[in-house]
Design a protein around this motif. Sequence first.
Motif, mmCIF file in Angstrom:
data_model
loop_
_atom_site.group_PDB
_atom_site.id
_atom_site.type_symbol
_atom_site.label_atom_id
_atom_site.label_comp_id
_atom_site.label_asym_id
_atom_site.label_seq_id
_atom_site.Cartn_x
_atom_site.Cartn_y
_atom_site.Cartn_z
ATOM 1 N N SER A 70 0.788 -1.235 0.000
ATOM 2 C CA SER A 70 0.000 0.000 0.000
ATOM 3 C C SER A 70 0.816 1.279 0.000
ATOM 4 O O SER A 70 0.320 2.326 -0.410
ATOM 5 C CB SER A 70 -0.949 0.025 1.213
ATOM 6 O OG SER A 70 -1.912 -1.004 1.117
ATOM 7 N N THR A 71 2.045 1.219 0.478
ATOM 8 C CA THR A 71 2.899 2.400 0.399
ATOM 9 C C THR A 71 3.820 2.268 -0.807
ATOM 10 O O THR A 71 4.147 1.169 -1.229
ATOM 11 C CB THR A 71 3.742 2.582 1.680
ATOM 12 O OG1 THR A 71 4.536 1.412 1.895
ATOM 13 C CG2 THR A 71 2.858 2.817 2.881
ATOM 14 N N GLN A 72 4.220 3.405 -1.331
ATOM 15 C CA GLN A 72 5.039 3.438 -2.541
ATOM 16 C C GLN A 72 6.284 4.275 -2.265
ATOM 17 O O GLN A 72 6.228 5.268 -1.543
ATOM 18 C CB GLN A 72 4.240 4.035 -3.700
ATOM 19 C CG GLN A 72 4.947 4.004 -5.044
ATOM 20 C CD GLN A 72 4.098 4.641 -6.150
ATOM 21 O OE1 GLN A 72 3.253 5.500 -5.879
ATOM 22 N NE2 GLN A 72 4.316 4.231 -7.392
ATOM 23 N N SER A 73 7.402 3.852 -2.811
ATOM 24 C CA SER A 73 8.624 4.641 -2.710
ATOM 25 C C SER A 73 9.077 5.047 -4.103
ATOM 26 O O SER A 73 8.531 4.599 -5.115
ATOM 27 C CB SER A 73 9.717 3.867 -1.978
ATOM 28 O OG SER A 73 9.635 2.499 -2.188
ATOM 29 N N LEU A 74 10.055 5.914 -4.136
ATOM 30 C CA LEU A 74 10.516 6.449 -5.422
ATOM 31 C C LEU A 74 11.001 5.348 -6.348
ATOM 32 O O LEU A 74 10.759 5.381 -7.567
ATOM 33 C CB LEU A 74 11.646 7.461 -5.192
ATOM 34 C CG LEU A 74 11.237 8.774 -4.537
ATOM 35 C CD1 LEU A 74 12.470 9.542 -4.073
ATOM 36 C CD2 LEU A 74 10.409 9.626 -5.509
ATOM 37 N N VAL A 75 11.678 4.357 -5.780
ATOM 38 C CA VAL A 75 12.183 3.224 -6.553
ATOM 39 C C VAL A 75 11.814 1.944 -5.827
ATOM 40 O O VAL A 75 11.450 1.965 -4.647
ATOM 41 C CB VAL A 75 13.716 3.305 -6.743
ATOM 42 C CG1 VAL A 75 14.105 4.501 -7.586
ATOM 43 C CG2 VAL A 75 14.425 3.356 -5.386
ATOM 44 N N HIS A 76 11.887 0.823 -6.518
ATOM 45 C CA HIS A 76 11.699 -0.459 -5.852
ATOM 46 C C HIS A 76 12.571 -1.503 -6.525
ATOM 47 O O HIS A 76 13.028 -1.331 -7.655
ATOM 48 C CB HIS A 76 10.217 -0.874 -5.839
ATOM 49 C CG HIS A 76 9.730 -1.479 -7.124
ATOM 50 N ND1 HIS A 76 8.867 -2.554 -7.167
ATOM 51 C CD2 HIS A 76 9.989 -1.178 -8.423
ATOM 52 C CE1 HIS A 76 8.612 -2.871 -8.431
ATOM 53 N NE2 HIS A 76 9.268 -2.054 -9.203
ATOM 54 N N VAL A 77 12.837 -2.580 -5.771
ATOM 55 C CA VAL A 77 13.622 -3.685 -6.313
ATOM 56 C C VAL A 77 12.678 -4.549 -7.139
ATOM 57 O O VAL A 77 11.646 -5.001 -6.640
ATOM 58 C CB VAL A 77 14.275 -4.501 -5.189
ATOM 59 C CG1 VAL A 77 15.023 -5.699 -5.761
ATOM 60 C CG2 VAL A 77 15.229 -3.619 -4.387
ATOM 61 N N PRO A 78 12.982 -4.802 -8.410
ATOM 62 C CA PRO A 78 12.041 -5.508 -9.286
ATOM 63 C C PRO A 78 12.019 -7.002 -9.033
ATOM 64 O O PRO A 78 12.879 -7.566 -8.360
ATOM 65 C CB PRO A 78 12.585 -5.191 -10.675
ATOM 66 C CG PRO A 78 14.059 -5.041 -10.466
ATOM 67 C CD PRO A 78 14.215 -4.414 -9.108
ATOM 68 N N ARG A 79 11.018 -7.616 -9.566
ATOM 69 C CA ARG A 79 10.765 -9.049 -9.560
ATOM 70 C C ARG A 79 11.848 -9.936 -8.953
ATOM 71 O O ARG A 79 11.828 -10.243 -7.777
ATOM 72 C CB ARG A 79 10.508 -9.500 -10.994
ATOM 73 C CG ARG A 79 9.100 -9.187 -11.459
ATOM 74 C CD ARG A 79 8.860 -9.814 -12.806
ATOM 75 N NE ARG A 79 7.434 -9.961 -13.068
ATOM 76 C CZ ARG A 79 6.971 -10.522 -14.173
ATOM 77 N NH1 ARG A 79 7.804 -10.961 -15.101
ATOM 78 N NH2 ARG A 79 5.669 -10.651 -14.346
ATOM 79 N N ASP A 197 -2.020 4.588 4.583
ATOM 80 C CA ASP A 197 -2.429 5.374 3.430
ATOM 81 C C ASP A 197 -1.205 5.666 2.588
ATOM 82 O O ASP A 197 -0.135 5.998 3.104
ATOM 83 C CB ASP A 197 -3.080 6.690 3.876
ATOM 84 C CG ASP A 197 -4.457 6.477 4.482
ATOM 85 O OD1 ASP A 197 -5.423 6.391 3.710
ATOM 86 O OD2 ASP A 197 -4.537 6.372 5.716
ATOM 87 N N GLY A 198 -1.356 5.528 1.293
ATOM 88 C CA GLY A 198 -0.233 5.781 0.408
ATOM 89 C C GLY A 198 -0.674 5.773 -1.039
ATOM 90 O O GLY A 198 -1.863 5.895 -1.351
ATOM 91 N N SER A 199 0.293 5.608 -1.927
ATOM 92 C CA SER A 199 0.016 5.599 -3.367
ATOM 93 C C SER A 199 0.441 4.284 -3.990
ATOM 94 O O SER A 199 0.676 4.197 -5.187
ATOM 95 C CB SER A 199 0.767 6.754 -4.042
ATOM 96 O OG SER A 199 2.156 6.710 -3.747
ATOM 97 N N GLY A 200 0.530 3.226 -3.157
ATOM 98 C CA GLY A 200 1.005 1.931 -3.619
ATOM 99 C C GLY A 200 -0.015 1.149 -4.418
ATOM 100 O O GLY A 200 -1.128 1.618 -4.690
#
Length: 533
Positions: A70-79, A197-200
Amino acid sequence: MNRKTLVLSAVVGLLAPVLVACGGSESGGDGGKTIVVGTTDQFVATKDAPAPFDPAHAYETGIWNVMRQSTQSLVHVPRGGGLPVPDAASTCNFTDKENESYRCTLRSGLEFADGTKVTADDVKYSIQRVLDIKDDNGPAGLLDNIDTMETKGEGEIVFHLKTPDATFPYKLATPAAGIVPKDKYQPKKLRDGFEMDGSGPYTMKAEVKNEQVVKFTFTKNPNYQGDVKFANDKVELRSFPTAEAMGTALAKGDIDLMARAMTPGQIQQMQVSPNKDVNLVEMPGLEIRYLGFNTDDPSVKNKAVRQALAQAIDRSQLVSKVYGQTAEPLYSLIPTSIAGHTNSFFNKYGESSKAKAQNILKSAGIQTPVKLTLNYTKDHYGSITEDEFKNLSAQLNATGLFSTTVQGTEWSKFRPAQKKGEYAVYGLGWFPDFPDPDNFVAPFFGKDNFLNTPYVSNDIRNTLIPQSRVAADRNQASKTFEQIQDIVANDVPVVPLWQGKQYVAARSDITGTEWAINSSSDLQLWELGRGKK
């Protein structure tokens, strides 16, 4: 993650080719039927942890695996792992050769789940809030190398670091850097309860009984913009009191997938007598388990006692008797599959030896038997932890050099007591925040470390850790990490015990299980779909 304090998990590190989704949020498979995932993680609000899902407080894998939905960060580690890729951002990169300035541009039209616009000021606010609150049990240490944050308009933010840090993108990929709305999260106060609450990718609803979550419902966020592609519209995550109860639910079809933590017995049973309706997948693991010490406690203050323990423990026997094929002996905090690993403890102590342990104690003038209590948490890593500590105690007592007892405590009491230094010897586990050797070193020996240990190596803290972070090519830092591991093996502020293999068990009609986790054991529920048998 206490973070990173974890289990022999069914949520696992998958070392596989990196296949990066290129933005978008299309559903795939039978997205209409809810997929149900089981876990033995317990989600409780307590006096010491009233805000389990606040990014400024949360710092363990089970909690983070809920937050990532549910939360989003600027980058994420993919698959399958690899370098972080943009998620809330459209682009992110270092702007200097020294790795001291990191610039990100947000995706156009980015919104929180409630439709409120996400701006660079929200990113700055969220991260500054974690640093300002600096919760004793929280992840602020991951971000404390940030010197200043500079926003440019609504869509650009630049992080200026105090010292070079090639691992900084990985740190921005953790829930510690999750973007939250200002109206829901006060600047210097934790948010109590279980709301997020977030933008995830998903919105989350928690079903709570007696201040404990029994079920999460994750529903696809229609406002999500990012790197994720959906294979479902809704997922439930159900918490079970035991692995046995979770296994029964899988066999009956009440759940579709078993996450953390299966027992070695369950895994062995599935291997010996496969069920045509259930698939078991084994993957390399990054979990480690270790003994830690309060090096100020009189019973273990003399490092000769700790060295003798490291010399006396038979890791192979421990693994064979308790964990079978689901684990392997470990002779460093850095797992064997991570670049920079070296068997420093084996190089110094070799195989278990009573005679060598006796010589260490005798040379230091230590009277035997040394009386110790081995403390463990009885409800955080599963019931098998008791067997592990009984085995360790029996090993040590059999030498005649130690007189040990074991003490199990609920996690809600164990962790605060450990942080306060109430235990001379204690057992913990660790999954990495990100798959880099830095994350098996800095959280243990850096300033404001996760263990709150009184042990300090100035060489490690002030010279070797900063030196290791300069290298953009992480293989170039291997020699520095070898030095760190050798210092740890000599000083013994911790004794590494074993590294876990990891497993996923799912009903045969569930697709995407190979992508449901990445190399840091991050749960990626959006990858799960439902196919045809």
